[in-house]
Design a protein around this motif. Structure first.
Motif, short mmCIF file in Angstrom:
data_model
loop_
_atom_site.label_atom_id
_atom_site.label_comp_id
_atom_site.label_asym_id
_atom_site.label_seq_id
_atom_site.Cartn_x
_atom_site.Cartn_y
_atom_site.Cartn_z
N ARG A 52 -4.54 -1.88 4.72
CA ARG A 52 -4.38 -0.63 3.41
C ARG A 52 -5.67 -1.50 2.33
N PRO A 53 -5.97 -0.51 1.17
CA PRO A 53 -7.11 -0.65 0.06
C PRO A 53 -5.75 -1.30 -1.06
N VAL A 628 -7.09 3.63 -7.49
CA VAL A 628 -7.28 3.33 -6.32
C VAL A 628 -6.03 4.68 -5.14
N PRO A 630 -7.43 7.47 -4.57
CA PRO A 630 -8.30 8.79 -3.60
C PRO A 630 -9.54 7.28 -2.53
N ASP A 631 -8.83 6.05 -2.84
CA ASP A 631 -9.77 4.98 -1.85
C ASP A 631 -8.85 5.28 -0.46
N LEU A 632 -7.60 5.22 -1.39
CA LEU A 632 -6.70 4.87 0.30
C LEU A 632 -6.17 5.91 0.88
N MET A 634 -8.48 8.02 2.29
CA MET A 634 -9.80 8.10 2.45
C MET A 634 -9.47 7.61 3.64
N GLU A 635 -8.78 6.46 3.25
CA GLU A 635 -8.75 5.31 4.68
C GLU A 635 -7.82 5.94 5.01
N HIS A 745 -7.19 14.20 -6.70
CA HIS A 745 -8.53 14.08 -5.97
C HIS A 745 -7.82 14.03 -4.09
#
Ligand SMILES: Nc1ncnc2c1ncn2[C@@H]1O[C@H](COP(=O)(O)OP(=O)(O)OP(=O)(O)O)[C@@H](O)[C@H]1O
Ligand SMILES: CC(C)(CO)[C@@H](O)C(=O)NCCC(=O)O
Ligand SMILES: [Mn+2]
Length: 865
Positions: A52-53, A628, A630-632, A634-635, A745
């Motif tokens: 996870r981020p 954070v 968006p990163d999550l 995406m992941e 997002h």
């Protein structure tokens, strides 16, 4: 990793593991911005799956004003714009019951309206509730100080309350106000009321009122009646279908004994002139006490054997066992004083008071029993202010009833003991709809603020100083057999101020409902653990330790002004006083669980007009987490379905509960996965209710991604959040804004939020590329009706109750809602309970586990019944 970020109270704030501890340091100095990095702390302590981020909040800063708060939340305790008043003017005391309606709750914002439309709750704009929401207050005065009472009424303009409210007192002109009153004083003082306040007293029959009041309390207040034997107080669950007949004994100045057969069906079968007035009157003459409480207090240090003639005194120290009398049984109250050649002054006032109290209480118990026997009644309820919640008095009455009935009849007492008549008079106002109230419409709260404080400030001149009911010693109970010759004199007598705390303000909230998915509402108990004295001690410490920090936050949230500091101080006093009172007597406020205790604190904050102590902290955390997200997402999207589900649940729990050492106390993940993935194809859930917890990472990086997954599967999602702020919990008013930000997002969220009415035109045009996507299932937000970290499913908002009708999945998240309360609750649909146990003691107690263990408890409906 999305942390189920900590709740500053429910969690054990240890070892830097809890963000708010660490955060404190930075907050004051850098305006709250710099400390946010500490949000990472719990995650840092925990073993985590590297998938996870990471939350990096170091650059986060507060945007906007520290003062910003949600404008749509109006305090339930704010302005008293409509009042209603009824009186019981007795021989000794005047009792007032008055109603204050609070200003309309949060205005019907767009979210609410759209939600109501969706849930079919807007039936042509017609008011669906016959009763107005508001609060019922209970106040008493000495009849001898009638002027104080008149001042109180006029200072609060209680007699004019109806002017603004045509529905309550139609056509009433200020000079033609009619107030319901009962008791002898309704006749005796009618002219005085007319003269001083310009109001006419409309007389209601005293017995009618006593019965109506008792029936109302027994029907509508959950923990109203209790037994009191040998110093032990036990609340009695009254079965509504098996309430009548009973004997009602009202011990005022004199005593009325009434056989009650139903609503409005009763007969006054007896009475005695040896009552409360007798004790106080004789006691005053014989001891020179200046107040009733002083007299009662004296009795606690008394020894009645210097005054009462015992069987042993007559029988040379022997029992008279043939007729069942032990040597220590009182043969004759005050009998010993005939044999001594002593003046009154030679006797200790303490001993006199105790003999008197025992004589009168015992006598009332005995006469009551005889009347119960006369009509074959098993239950006797005792009311009237002579009882005054006093342990010795209640024990003595109970002993007499128990002894003479050989255990057949039961003496019970009422928490609103002295207010039966006044309540009955209040109920006699026509068409106020009180009859329609159900148990779930009433919430009792125990404020020490308004009106109490303001009353004290105005008339008692104590400023902000609150007479705290701090215990003066350990309670001593009256042992069995103590009535033959009492050794211990009962409980510590509490100051009148704290005794007043026994009876809270009754909030009438007609919009509350029983949650329709509760499997068995009658058997439902929200609290997982009973608060016994040990538990109280534990929570007392936690809550006391946290108090200075909370006060700081609360004061800061109001701009740190002098007024805010004063209120902060008063709040600390009031809440400490409540804690002390409960430590002294855990059952003082009815059956009181942790949920109630935490709610009490929030309610206290509101009472002192702290709208939202955590507002800026919440904003900061939300912003940092949204950064954070968006990163999550995406992941997450790069994972396969199975890994993603695991990551999502882990995200909610903020721990890798499966293979990183942090143990899962309860781990039903595989079962849940099977239902979600394997069984899904045929039948995804139709509607899921997600009960969210904290602001920040918890909701943004935990629950919202989980909601998104469900939406993707075609499940409607309803996010259920608090109606009022409680610590850092996210509220229903804050959620739409957070969802709207998150939706920037993510197309799935955006479509669903639009479909659910969470996003309006303001958002339109941000992502035109979504136009071609199919119409989504809706993402909605409803309020739960509470302002506490816990939830009591017997009293939820009607909005939530409506949303529940089509739900087939519940997800309860966080300690408050799924551990402290509802761990053992059973529902009519599949339920997933997710929580990290952020409290060592609880982990040990419930699961034999450790702090930071997790529960992932899945209860499919076919297995729960
Ligand atoms: N602060 C107090 N001052 C005076 N009496 C008190 C007080 N607190 C408790 N009592 C007791 O309560 C009794 C009054 O109880 P209550 O208010 O139920 O009766 P009342 O309505 O005044 O009397 P009645 O119904 O007979 O006219 C007093 O006689 C006394 O024994
Ligand atoms: C006279 C009332 C009803 C006034 O509240 C009360 O004080 C009472 O019930 N006294 C006892 C009178 C009797 O029955 O002997
Ligand atoms: Mn009375």
């Amino acid at each position: 990793m999305a942390a189920n970020n900590s709740d500053p109270i429910l969690d054990e704030g240890r070892g830097g593991g809890v963000k708010h501890e660490a955060e404190e340091a930075g907050e004051g100095k850098c305006g709250g911005g710099g400390g946010a990095a500490a949000t990472q702390a719990p995650a840092a302590m925990l073993p985590r799956s590297g998938s996870r981020p990471q939350l990096d909040l170091s650059g986060a800063a507060i945007h906007g004003n520290l003062e910003d708060r949600n404008p749509t939340i109006l305090l339930p305790n704010q302005s008293d714009d409509i009042s209603h008043l009824a009186l019981d003017i007795g021989g000794s005391l005047i009792k007032l019951v008055y109603f204050s309606r609070h200003a309309e709750h949060s205005s019907e914002d767009k979210r609410k309206l759209s939600m109501k439309r969706r849930l079919g709750m807007l039936n042509g704009g017609r008011r669906s509730y016959p009763v107005l929401g508001g609060r019922l207050h209970f106040v008493k005065f000495e009849t001898g100080k009638l002027n104080e009472c008149l001042d109180f009424i006029s200072s609060k303009q209680l007699h004019r309350g109806g002017v603004d409210s045509p529905s309550w007192r139609s056509g009433a002109q200020p000079d033609n106000i009619v107030i319901k009153a009962t008791g002898g004083g309704a006749f005796k003082y009618a002219d005085l009321f007319k003269e001083r306040l310009g109001v006419s007293l409309e007389k209601e029959d005293e017995m009618d009122c006593l019965v109506a009041g008792a029936n109302f309390l027994l029907k509508s207040i959950r923990h109203e009646a209790f037994t009191h034997m040998d110093g032990q107080k036990e609340y009695v669950q009254i079965d509504q279908n098996d309430l009548f007949p009973f004997l009602l004994v009202n011990v005022g100045s004199g005593v009325s004994i009434i056989k009650v057969d139903g609503h409005g069906k009763f007969q006054r079968v007896s009475g005695t002139n040896v009552g409360g007035g007798t004790y106080w009157g004789l006691g005053r003459l014989m001891t020179k006490c200046k107040s009733f409480d002083e007299l009662l207090e004296l009795s606690q240090r008394g020894d009645n054997s210097t005054i009462d003639m015992l069987v042993g005194d007559i029988y040379g120290g022997l029992d008279y066992s043939k007729i069942g009398l032990s040597a220590s049984t009182i043969a004759s109250s005050f009998g010993k004083t005939i044999s001594d050649d002593k003046e009154l002054s030679a006797y200790r006032p303490e001993d006199i008071s105790l003999s008197l109290l025992r004589m009168i209480s015992y006598n009332i118990g005995q006469i009551s029993y005889l009347n119960a026997l006369r009509y074959g009644l098993k239950r006797i309820f005792f009311g009237g202010f002579f009882i005054r919640g006093h342990a010795y008095t209640m024990d003595t009455i109970s002993f007499a009833v128990n002894f003479w009935s050989k255990g057949e009849a039961k003496a019970m007492f009422l928490r609103h003991e002295g207010f039966l008549g006044a309540l009955g008079a209040f109920m006699s106002y026509e068409k106020h709809g009180l009859d329609d109230l159900r148990i779930h419409h009433l919430v009792e709260r125990f404020p020490m603020g308004a009106p109490y404080i303001s009353w004290m400030e105005k008339f008692v001149q104590k400023g902000t100083q609150i007479t705290a009911p701090v215990p003066v010693g350990f309670p001593v109970t009256t042992g069995m057999g103590g009535f033959e010759r009492p050794t211990a004199k009962g409980d510590i007598l509490r100051s009148d101020a704290s005794a007043a705390l026994n009876v809270g303000v009754l909030h009438l909230v007609p919009t509350l409902d029983v949650f329709p998915l509760l499997e068995d509402p009658k058997m439902y108990e929200p609290n997982t653990i009973d608060l016994d004295l040990n538990e109280y001690k534990y929570w007392f410490k936690i809550l006391s330790d946290h108090l200075p920090d909370l006060v700081d936050k609360a004061v800061a949230s109001e701009g740190g002004t002098d007024d805010a500091k004063r209120r902060g101080d008063a709040f600390a006093h009031a809440f400490s006083a409540h804690l002390a009172r409960l430590m002294e007597e855990p059952a003082a406020y009815g059956k009181f669980g942790l949920a109630n205790l935490l709610e009490l604190r929030e309610e206290c904050l509101r009472e002192f007009q702290f709208v939202d102590a955590y507002v800026s902290i919440k904003q900061r955390e939300n912003e940092a987490s949204l950064a954070v997200l968006p990163d999550l997402l995406m992941e997450l999207d790069s994972m396969n379905e199975e890994a993603r589900l695991l990551a999502l649940i882990e995200g909610v729990l903020a721990a890798n509960i499966f293979d990183w050492g942090s143990r899962a106390c309860i781990d039903d993940f595989d079962m849940f996965k099977k239902r979600m993935l394997a069984d899904k194809k045929g039948q995804p859930y139709k509607r899921a209710l997600l009960f969210v917890d904290n602001s920040g990472a918890d909701v943004v990086l935990g629950m919202i991604p989980l909601a998104r997954e469900l939406l993707r599967n075609g499940t409607e999602v309803v996010l259920v959040a608090n109606s009022f702020p409680a610590l850092n919990d996210v509220t229903a008013n804050e959620l739409p804004g957070i969802v709207a930000e998150a939706a920037k997002h993510c197309g799935v969220l955006r479509k669903a939020a639009e479909a659910g009415g969470l996003i309006f035109d303001a958002m339109a045009g941000i992502q035109d590329d979504l136009k071609d996507e199919p119409v989504s299932v809706p993402l909605m937000v409803v309020e739960n009706g509470c302002g506490s970290p816990c939830i009591d499913f017997r009293q939820v908002s009607s909005e939530l109750a409506a949303a529940a009708k089509d739900a087939d999945l519940l997800i309860l998240e966080g300690m408050g809602r799924s551990l402290h309360t509802n761990l053992n609750a059973r529902f009519k649909c599949d339920t997933l309970k997710l929580a990290m146990v952020k409290n060592q003691r609880l982990a040990e107690k419930l699961f034999n586990g450790n702090i930071y263990d997790c529960i992932c408890k899945f209860e499919p409906v076919h297995l729960t019944s």
